[in-house]
Write an enzyme that holds these catalytic residues in place. Sequence first.
Site, PDB file in Angstrom:
ATOM      1  N   ASP B 348      29.987  63.973  12.515  1.00 49.39           N
ATOM      2  CA  ASP B 348      28.572  64.256  12.230  1.00 49.39           C
ATOM      3  C   ASP B 348      28.337  65.730  11.899  1.00 49.39           C
ATOM      4  OD1 ASP B 348      25.842  64.021  11.955  1.00 49.39           O
ATOM      5  OD2 ASP B 348      25.417  63.488  14.037  1.00 49.39           O
ATOM      6  N   TRP B 510      16.487  75.297  20.095  1.00 52.34           N
ATOM      7  CA  TRP B 510      16.599  74.895  18.692  1.00 52.34           C
ATOM      8  C   TRP B 510      15.823  75.883  17.838  1.00 52.34           C
ATOM      9  CZ3 TRP B 510      19.287  70.721  16.514  1.00 52.34           C
ATOM     10  CH2 TRP B 510      19.915  69.880  17.451  1.00 52.34           C
TER      11      TRP B 510
END
Lengths: 269, 579
Positions: B348, B510
């Site tokens: 991924d 994030w």
Amino acid sequence: MWPRRVEALLVVAILFGCASRGVQAQSTNAERGAQRFMEYCAGCHGADGMGGDKAPALVSPSNSTHLSDSELFRIVHDGTKGGMPPFAQIGDANIRAVVEFLTRLRNNAPPTNASAEAAVPGDVDTGRTLYFGKAQCSACHLMQGKGGFIARNLTSYGRTRSAEEILHAITNPDTPLVPSSQVATVTTRTGQKLTGPLRNEDSFTLALQTEDGRYHLLSRSDVTDIHYSGHSLMPRDYRTRLSPKELNDIVSFLIIASRNPPPDKAEGR
Amino acid sequence: MTSTGTRAAVAITKLQSMPSLFTRRALRTVVTICLLMSMRPGSGYGQTGKPERPPAGKRTTTSDDGNGLIDVQPSDLLKTPVTNNWTSYNGDYSGARHSGLTQITRANVGRLAAQWVFHPRTVSPLEVTPVVVAGVMFVTSANDAYALDAKTGKVLWHHIRAVSQGLVDDPAQHHNRGVAILGTRVYMETDNAHLLCLDARSGHLIWEVAFGTGNKNDGATSAPLIVKDKVVVGISGGDAGVRGFLAAFDAETGEEKWRFWTIPGPGEKGNESWPGDSYLHGGGATWMPGTYDPDLNTLYWGTGNPAPDFDGSVRPGDDLYTSCLLALDPDTGALKWYFQFSPHDLYDYDAVQTPVIVNARFKGQPRKLIVTANRNGFLYILDRTNGKFLFATPFMNTQNWAKAIDENGRPIPAGRTPDEKGVRVCPANGGATNWYSPSYDPSSHLFYFRSFEACAIIQSNIKPFEVGRTYYASGTRSVDEPAKAYINAFDLNTLDFAWRDLQIGRNKGWGGVMSTATGLVAYGDDANNFVILDGQTGKPLWHFHVGQLVHASPMSYAIDGKQYFAIAAGSDLFSFALP
């Protein structure tokens, strides 16, 4: 004796009455729903149903957008464990009206007007020509991607309103006057005068949009005078400037245009 | 047009000239009309042709100030670095997320104070980077768009649109990263992969096109990118088995101009990795904005992981053009070159992190470079004129999936193939970095980015593609080792790290980074703080506890000489300035 114009309007009203047969009751219901919503629900869910500190959004995005009318009815009637109070006391008719209003607020609200079948009272093509031509509606109002920006998008306006309601809105502007549409004239410290809709206003700042689209973002301390016009930019003379036939035609255009719009969604300011 | 309508109209005209109140005749007419009107009308209104461009506001002064007039010319988008206006997701086309503003400095940043908070009430966390033009800020939250007074955070308009139901994976969370702007219009993508064109002065919908493939697993979360007269959009859903593409639409009419498929179809180069119709579900999503070099007339865009993510057996070979950087002609969509970071990716490792355009000396020679820190744990430097590999270095101590990067930039895999039991892979599937933005300061030649050190057990199982489901083909388990995050400063002069700041906090941050011409670096840390540090040393100079996880990248703008920083955190957007 009635003045001629009133007589003509009476006939128009009767015509519209029969055009929207069976729809009228529904739309008054939705209107009542809107009032009840403001009264009972807006305090927690926001005037636009967009949610607030106390309650979630009922439109865009929310779980309630895929609740059925009967499920919505039950929630409003009985309340929930999560803090939604029961509203059984306002009566079933009021709850139904509120639920109908919620459906209208929501995105995929089915047309409450005409349900794609009902006839329209005038000539659609003429209405279209008037809208983009002589009547100058498109100078201010967007329709299917064409037109101005200073007033609301009318693309899907006709989808949820009866011919009568639309005629009323065109010939009786500003009932009610939307606060963010009210035209004000502001004089600034430097002596500049600015006129246009007041998009936002509080004790400290003002946001006024002039007709060229420019936002004037002002502090109260920069402003020496504000004159509130009590009106929007919507012309107040369509009742006399346009003939009843022309009004009919424009109303018809608004209804028919809203039936095959590009997938235009709920709009708000 | 209906004949009934015409008759109704005629009747009214007649009545108007009649002297008395209701005559029998008038009443009869009314009744007849009512009867006629209950008949079904023909289809009255034909769809109009292409929308006209609304008249542009008269340009008395440039809109690069707080004058409230929104009219962005293609040349305005070429300005680099951005200053008062922040005209696209990454600021300017280079993707450097570097502001030329100089009011806030090392000396005064300690006095920075919150100016306002905007609470859009739709999704959390917000992932938007606001765009600011002429003192007006454009923000998206789920499918809603807002224009705000950038000085006060107050709403000027709000375009409401319900979220879509039945989506898969990221788009099902309705994240949206913001708008693109050109002329008097703003553009945004919706969760279900529609491109909306809104009037920037009112928020009204001018046109809308569905740009997905009709696959229900399509979705979008990105901000579009304007290149000249086109709007370029990418697709999300690489973990749900979409066939990735980039598409360009005429900014005025919404007409599709070109489409580049990131998964080659039958007969095309690279199709050997995609037996049967597996190319239709091969992933290679394009879910972050790319960058653009006007001099080379080249668009640079990263592609995501192949699908299924963890089972490589159904997609033999390199799986072009997944986990790649693509260089495209923005006028035609033709591929100029590509560089694949992770051939036959099994973990991924999307390559959608911003490919930053850098003009700098590389080993003494002035070069046109792309610098990018990849999710696979390596920082790359490429020659952006031809895609030639120049340099790579690992930025994660525990990296174990590749033994090395060879002289052509190709990784030598360590042979960790996911199976039913699972293999331990570092970086974890979430990557050694991710979509949170990097930044580049052209004066110091420092490249800043957030990194994340964690490993995962990655398992694989054969699983068929299904509509309405993700297409990972098995899953991951976390490992019982503490994860670490850093803010990094990589020096292009020394090709080494100038500093690495270990993040302290309980959350996985994030938050992307941005830099300014005064040597400041701003970002959200792992403890719900918005932080500004000294870009030279990595030493924090100021922070503000926003109280929510930062899941977005900051930006800066100025109005009337006053500089602001804005950052989305949790469900709120904050703006800061000097008092």
